[in-house]
Design a protein around this motif. Sequence first.
Motif, PDB file in Angstrom:
ATOM      1  N   TRP A 191      16.584  -4.149  -2.365  1.00  0.00           N
ATOM      2  CA  TRP A 191      15.252  -4.070  -1.759  1.00  0.00           C
ATOM      3  C   TRP A 191      14.405  -5.303  -2.049  1.00  0.00           C
ATOM      4  O   TRP A 191      13.397  -5.549  -1.374  1.00  0.00           O
ATOM      5  N   LEU A 192      14.790  -6.101  -3.063  1.00  0.00           N
ATOM      6  CA  LEU A 192      13.924  -7.159  -3.574  1.00  0.00           C
ATOM      7  C   LEU A 192      13.557  -8.196  -2.517  1.00  0.00           C
ATOM      8  O   LEU A 192      12.370  -8.461  -2.275  1.00  0.00           O
ATOM      9  N   SER A 193      14.552  -8.817  -1.890  1.00  0.00           N
ATOM     10  CA  SER A 193      14.266  -9.908  -0.960  1.00  0.00           C
ATOM     11  C   SER A 193      13.419  -9.448   0.215  1.00  0.00           C
ATOM     12  O   SER A 193      12.569 -10.196   0.712  1.00  0.00           O
ATOM     13  N   SER A 194      13.622  -8.211   0.661  1.00  0.00           N
ATOM     14  CA  SER A 194      12.888  -7.726   1.834  1.00  0.00           C
ATOM     15  C   SER A 194      11.421  -7.442   1.527  1.00  0.00           C
ATOM     16  O   SER A 194      10.599  -7.396   2.446  1.00  0.00           O
ATOM     17  N   VAL A 195      11.062  -7.254   0.255  1.00  0.00           N
ATOM     18  CA  VAL A 195       9.669  -6.918  -0.063  1.00  0.00           C
ATOM     19  C   VAL A 195       8.910  -8.069  -0.713  1.00  0.00           C
ATOM     20  O   VAL A 195       7.693  -7.971  -0.893  1.00  0.00           O
ATOM     21  N   LEU A 196       9.592  -9.162  -1.052  1.00  0.00           N
ATOM     22  CA  LEU A 196       8.915 -10.247  -1.765  1.00  0.00           C
ATOM     23  C   LEU A 196       7.698 -10.760  -1.007  1.00  0.00           C
ATOM     24  O   LEU A 196       6.660 -11.046  -1.598  1.00  0.00           O
ATOM     25  N   GLY A 197       7.823 -10.887   0.304  1.00  0.00           N
ATOM     26  CA  GLY A 197       6.705 -11.387   1.086  1.00  0.00           C
ATOM     27  C   GLY A 197       5.625 -10.359   1.333  1.00  0.00           C
ATOM     28  O   GLY A 197       4.559 -10.678   1.846  1.00  0.00           O
ATOM     29  N   GLN A 198       5.890  -9.087   0.961  1.00  0.00           N
ATOM     30  CA  GLN A 198       4.938  -8.016   1.223  1.00  0.00           C
ATOM     31  C   GLN A 198       4.345  -7.436  -0.052  1.00  0.00           C
ATOM     32  O   GLN A 198       3.445  -6.600   0.010  1.00  0.00           O
ATOM     33  N   LEU A 207       4.560  -4.597  -9.623  1.00  0.00           N
ATOM     34  CA  LEU A 207       5.103  -4.458 -10.974  1.00  0.00           C
ATOM     35  C   LEU A 207       6.628  -4.418 -10.955  1.00  0.00           C
ATOM     36  O   LEU A 207       7.290  -5.005 -11.823  1.00  0.00           O
ATOM     37  N   ALA A 208       7.192  -3.717  -9.966  1.00  0.00           N
ATOM     38  CA  ALA A 208       8.654  -3.622  -9.875  1.00  0.00           C
ATOM     39  C   ALA A 208       9.272  -4.989  -9.594  1.00  0.00           C
ATOM     40  O   ALA A 208      10.285  -5.361 -10.196  1.00  0.00           O
ATOM     41  N   VAL A 209       8.671  -5.734  -8.675  1.00  0.00           N
ATOM     42  CA  VAL A 209       9.159  -7.080  -8.375  1.00  0.00           C
ATOM     43  C   VAL A 209       9.132  -7.946  -9.628  1.00  0.00           C
ATOM     44  O   VAL A 209      10.106  -8.640  -9.951  1.00  0.00           O
ATOM     45  N   ASP A 210       8.024  -7.902 -10.344  1.00  0.00           N
ATOM     46  CA  ASP A 210       7.916  -8.747 -11.532  1.00  0.00           C
ATOM     47  C   ASP A 210       8.926  -8.335 -12.601  1.00  0.00           C
ATOM     48  O   ASP A 210       9.507  -9.186 -13.278  1.00  0.00           O
ATOM     49  N   GLN A 211       9.135  -7.032 -12.752  1.00  0.00           N
ATOM     50  CA  GLN A 211      10.107  -6.556 -13.736  1.00  0.00           C
ATOM     51  C   GLN A 211      11.495  -7.095 -13.428  1.00  0.00           C
ATOM     52  O   GLN A 211      12.222  -7.543 -14.326  1.00  0.00           O
ATOM     53  N   VAL A 212      11.876  -7.085 -12.158  1.00  0.00           N
ATOM     54  CA  VAL A 212      13.197  -7.556 -11.755  1.00  0.00           C
ATOM     55  C   VAL A 212      13.332  -9.060 -11.959  1.00  0.00           C
ATOM     56  O   VAL A 212      14.404  -9.551 -12.337  1.00  0.00           O
ATOM     57  N   PHE A 213      12.251  -9.800 -11.745  1.00  0.00           N
ATOM     58  CA  PHE A 213      12.311 -11.239 -11.986  1.00  0.00           C
ATOM     59  C   PHE A 213      12.585 -11.548 -13.457  1.00  0.00           C
ATOM     60  O   PHE A 213      13.100 -12.628 -13.775  1.00  0.00           O
ATOM     61  N   ARG A 254      20.294 -14.867  -6.788  1.00  0.00           N
ATOM     62  CA  ARG A 254      21.109 -14.143  -5.811  1.00  0.00           C
ATOM     63  C   ARG A 254      21.747 -12.903  -6.428  1.00  0.00           C
ATOM     64  O   ARG A 254      21.720 -11.810  -5.831  1.00  0.00           O
ATOM     65  N   ALA A 255      22.321 -13.051  -7.623  1.00  0.00           N
ATOM     66  CA  ALA A 255      22.966 -11.906  -8.271  1.00  0.00           C
ATOM     67  C   ALA A 255      21.969 -10.785  -8.515  1.00  0.00           C
ATOM     68  O   ALA A 255      22.266  -9.601  -8.296  1.00  0.00           O
ATOM     69  N   THR A 256      20.763 -11.144  -8.944  1.00  0.00           N
ATOM     70  CA  THR A 256      19.733 -10.130  -9.194  1.00  0.00           C
ATOM     71  C   THR A 256      19.313  -9.469  -7.891  1.00  0.00           C
ATOM     72  O   THR A 256      19.142  -8.244  -7.826  1.00  0.00           O
ATOM     73  N   ALA A 257      19.150 -10.270  -6.835  1.00  0.00           N
ATOM     74  CA  ALA A 257      18.743  -9.723  -5.546  1.00  0.00           C
ATOM     75  C   ALA A 257      19.797  -8.774  -4.975  1.00  0.00           C
ATOM     76  O   ALA A 257      19.458  -7.795  -4.293  1.00  0.00           O
TER      77      ALA A 257
END
Length: 249
Positions: A115-122, A76-82, A107-110
Amino acid sequence: MAADKTPQPIPSVWTRRSREAEQRGLSQDAIVREAIVMLDADGIEALSMRKLAARLNAGATSLYRHVATKDELMELAVDQVFGEMTVPAADSADWRTAASQAAASFRATALCHPWLSSVLGQAGLAYLGPNLMSFSDRLGALFIKAGFPDPTRAIDSLIAYVMGMSSAEAAWLTTVARTGETEAGFVARLMPAAQQAAAGHENLTEAYANAATDALDPAEARDAKFAYGLEAMLDGLALRLPPGPPPAE
């Protein structure tokens, strides 16, 4: 005894029906917003359902009525940030300009959410979230209009580049933040040790000697490095386009 072949539920917030709220004043949106605040401040290691519940003045069991697991919370957090990212309309600019603007927004959002880029695959099946789906769909519109025979691969290439660069940048900026110094100050203090480490490596010595210039404005140097790699990646994608004008609408 025959094994139970009943398909097991897929563990994702996007594959189960939402539950009705059972506590007045507490909502899934509020939980996710506060989780993002915690993630931005201290990273994923510091986030727990117990700490989050305490910040919301709620019991942990109250959170579980809205979010079944921490993994679902991360989806949910990942989707909210997107939802913070922008993609130009397919007909607002040529595909390279539009793709560059989308990459810059990613890039600006990341970097705002390290934490975003490091958890996207997980983050489970985060790509099924509505904001991430919308982001991908709008990128698809750009590449389809440009005439790419396989727009999905073009999207994957763009996102992989931005994720790779932004994850490295976010990790670096997190390291700098922990020192309490400015980035320029930390780089200036680090540079003599970096140049000494490069001494004797003939293919690195000159690069690290020139890096002293980058130390004057490391943010500008990071921008230039990102732009160079992005242009090179888009050059490669352009070679995949069939000859001739893009297909008509």
